[in-house]
Design an enzyme around this catalytic site. Sequence first.
Site, PDB file in Angstrom:
ATOM      1  N   GLY A  49       0.831  -1.054   0.109  1.00 41.71           N
ATOM      2  CA  GLY A  49       0.046  -0.089  -0.011  1.00 41.71           C
ATOM      3  C   GLY A  49       0.906   1.261  -0.226  1.00 41.71           C
ATOM      4  O   GLY A  49       0.605   2.156  -0.798  1.00 41.71           O
ATOM      5  N   CYS A  50       1.875   1.395   1.041  1.00 41.22           N
ATOM      6  CA  CYS A  50       2.765   2.336   0.803  1.00 41.22           C
ATOM      7  C   CYS A  50       3.475   2.588  -0.493  1.00 41.22           C
ATOM      8  O   CYS A  50       3.767   3.748  -0.811  1.00 41.22           O
ATOM      9  CB  CYS A  50       3.404   2.225   2.092  1.00 41.22           C
ATOM     10  SG  CYS A  50       2.729   2.335   3.614  1.00 41.22           S
ATOM     11  N   THR A  51       3.943   1.428  -1.072  1.00 42.26           N
ATOM     12  CA  THR A  51       4.851   1.674  -2.210  1.00 42.26           C
ATOM     13  C   THR A  51       3.695   2.330  -3.308  1.00 42.26           C
ATOM     14  O   THR A  51       3.928   3.181  -3.891  1.00 42.26           O
ATOM     15  CB  THR A  51       5.131   0.244  -2.676  1.00 42.26           C
ATOM     16  OG1 THR A  51       6.094  -0.190  -1.878  1.00 42.26           O
ATOM     17  CG2 THR A  51       5.868   0.396  -4.065  1.00 42.26           C
TER      18      THR A  51
END
Length: 159
Positions: A49-51
Amino acid sequence: MTTENTRLAVGDTAPDFTLQDQDGRPVSLHDHAGKNVIVYFYPAASTPGCTKQACDFRDSLASLKAAGYVVLGISPDPIGKIIRFAQKEGLTFPLLSDEDHAVAEAYGAWGEKKNYGRTYEGLIRSTIVVDPAGKVSLAQYNVKATGHVERLRRALGVD
């Protein structure tokens, strides 16, 4: 523990901060006085998700800059992890290390989370937009990573 009433709201003065970025430079909110600043909090570098979210900001950076916005990403990751993340994903905007999560707490982005029935404290994926006068112009908490940058761009009127 963070509660709803500690979260920032439109019109609040954004807390100033100084944190180290992936290039070893100190970055402060006041460095960008007179500009619109998107401060986004993400839980952990190199997670799916953060990527996705960071790459969406990277891919939208030119249009956000053209519209007068600066992007700053903040996570509780140690600087070494942030450096590897920025290099691997080609992230050219400042990613800041907030290991003691003091900035996240000041912005209301640290608090109780629930995942698979487990309750714990951690970073709440959040985006705060600070106007040129240092006031909050948009505060979004518990955002979903996928599609967030597109929704943010619409909310800010950025094509």
